[in-house]
Design an enzyme around this catalytic site. Structure first.
Site, short mmCIF file in Angstrom:
data_model
loop_
_atom_site.label_atom_id
_atom_site.label_comp_id
_atom_site.label_asym_id
_atom_site.label_seq_id
_atom_site.Cartn_x
_atom_site.Cartn_y
_atom_site.Cartn_z
N PRO A 265 -12.47 22.29 25.41
CG PRO A 265 -12.59 24.20 26.76
CD PRO A 265 -11.84 22.91 26.59
CB VAL A 267 -14.46 28.29 20.45
CG1 VAL A 267 -15.09 29.47 19.73
CG2 VAL A 267 -14.98 28.22 21.88
CG ASP A 441 -8.21 24.02 24.79
OD1 ASP A 441 -9.14 24.46 25.48
OD2 ASP A 441 -7.44 23.10 25.18
CG HIS A 442 -13.13 29.49 24.82
ND1 HIS A 442 -12.40 30.62 25.16
CD2 HIS A 442 -14.31 29.96 24.36
CE1 HIS A 442 -13.11 31.70 24.93
NE2 HIS A 442 -14.29 31.34 24.44
NE ARG A 443 -8.54 22.87 28.07
CZ ARG A 443 -7.95 21.66 28.13
NH1 ARG A 443 -8.01 20.96 29.25
NH2 ARG A 443 -7.31 21.18 27.08
#
Length: 470
Positions: A265, A267, A441-443
């Site tokens: 994901p 951002v 990576d928003h994880r």
């Protein structure tokens, strides 16, 4: 003992399945020595020169330049004992027996010597075996002997007259003939065959002159739609089009970017920075004797700033291990520098950049860029990165939303440095300004961590003296 040896295309990088033959450095009749460069290939990652595993005389080249072949496919034959008794050269095969299989068969064939750049492990092309044709006499299925085994037996046994190859199948040119019992089996990929079965379309009714049946043809047949119109528009559009096969670096890049874009994901955050102090400091260092013989670019300052900022935000220098369900934090920085080359975009790494001085980083970037432009970057030089910088400013671009390199969690785009109006102490002045954008990576990286890292990089470029605080 046979003297003819077939050289199979090796796996020069982990997971390689195919490669394109770029150019041959030898021709039939040439004498070769062990580890002499014989061919240049292009893999999914880079151009690689392959050395010869034996000394002898080249007897045959099995692949033409420009062809793409699978790993394990013989690409040339070498006579390792040109002064001995003549023996028939083995025919090219789709794969070669493994070292263990050859030993068990008692071939006595000499093991391939370790080569410069890769080991001696034999590699077989992994393909699903085809089903043999049903026997007409007794109705039982008989499996045809593989070409690998046939070639192996011809090497071990006495010379015998080669079997005549079976005649090619006669391809009828009318749909009616194709539908006759026991007629020609049309060409179509497995997904297309499954689609035809699900839609109730007879592939034999669509095959003409041996053409490969496409998914569109099946869907048109299922919907009853007529073939696309071929009305003459007065000009030949195809004459003004250029088609290039998707392979090599471009194919690998496309696969990696699609995987990253739809897995992590993304951002992206942006920051505009007044880098006038950095540019003034750069001009000052150019007159320093320690920097006179190096190309000190703004990218080198950005790379140094990234390495320093990672110390305060180690989350951007990590890896999301989906299989192990772990976040792996790297205690080192292998800094990837995206480089545009004639073969496409590649990302060589500056190893352990976090332990380098500004001068060392500048030297490394200059060397990596020079090698990349020559197309000589090796697969090893592009592996195991931890963070990437893409210098879009070199093309005059202000910023962008870069896609994270697979295996990493963040990438920084460094934009063009321009003269722009800027407010300094309440007054408008012309300053050197650039834009930064960070995709993460928003994880792994939260908004606070990504913002902190981007702000630190910007502060180091706006005032290089703040580096003394790290």
């Amino acid at each position: 003992m046979p003297t003819f040896k077939s050289f199979p295309l090796p796996d020069t990088a982990e997971g390689l399945t195919e490669a394109e033959i770029l150019s041959w450095h030898v021709q039939p009749g040439d004498e070769v020595t062990v580890n002499q460069i014989i061919v240049e290939i292009e893999t999914a990652k880079a151009a690689v020169e392959l050395p010869c595993p034996w000394a002898g005389v080249v007897t045959e080249l099995h692949v033409e330049p420009g062809q793409t072949v699978d790993v394990g496919t013989p690409i040339l034959t070498i006579d390792t004992d040109p002064g001995g008794a003549a023996a028939p050269a083995p025919a090219p095969a789709a794969a070669t027996p493994s070292t263990s299989d050859s030993a068990e068969a008692g071939s006595g064939e000499e093991e391939m010597k370790p080569l410069v750049g890769y080991g001696s492990k034999a590699v077989q092309a992994k393909r699903r075996p085809r089903k043999a044709a049903a026997a007409a006499s007794d109705g039982g299925a008989t499996v045809a002997r593989s070409t690998v085994q046939a070639a192996f037996e011809r090497q071990q046994g006495p010379a015998s007259a080669p079997e005549s190859p079976p005649p090619p199948p006669v391809v009828p040119d009318t749909p009616a003939a194709l539908m006759e019992p026991g007629g020609y089996v049309p060409l179509a990929k497995p997904p297309v065959r499954k689609l035809a079965k699900d839609l109730g379309v007879d592939l034999r009714a669509l095959a003409v002159n041996g053409d490969v049946i496409t998914r569109d043809a099946v869907q048109q047949a299922a919907s009853g739609a007529p073939e696309p119109s071929t009305v003459d528009t007065g000009y030949d559009a195809a004459a003004r089009e250029r088609r290039v096969p998707i392979k090599g670096v471009r194919k690998h890049t496309a696969t990696a970017m699609v995987s990253s874009a739809f897995t992590a994901p993304h951002v992206t955050e942006f920051l505009t920075v007044d880098v006038t102090p950095m540019m003034e400091f750069r001009a000052k260092l150019k007159n320093d004797p320690r920097f006179r013989d190096v190309k000190l670019t703004p990218l080198a300052f950005c790379a140094k700033a990234v390495c320093l900022a990672v110390q305060r935000t180690p989350d951007v220098n990590a890896f999301w291990d989906e299989a192990a369900q772990e976040i792996v934090y790297k205690e080192y920085v292998h800094l990837g520098i995206a480089a545009a080359t004639p073969r496409g975009l590649i990302v060589p790494k500056v190893r352990d950049a976090d332990g380098m001085s500004l001068r060392q980083i500048a030297d490394s970037i200059e060397q990596l860029t020079a090698v990349a432009r020559e197309g000589k970057t090796t697969p090893a030089a592009m592996a195991n990165g931890t963070f990437t910088i893409t210098n879009v400013g070199v093309f005059g671009v202000d910023t962008g939303t870069p896609i994270i390199t697979p295996g990493e969690v963040a990438i920084l785009a460094f934009g063009a440095i321009r003269d722009m109006p800027w407010v300094v102490d309440g007054e408008i002045m012309v300053r050197k300004v650039c834009q930064l954008s960070l995709s993460f990576d928003h994880r792994v990286v939260d908004g606070q961590q990504g913002s902190q890292f981007l702000a630190d990089v910007g502060a180091l470029l706006a005032d290089p003296a703040t580096a003394i605080l790290y």
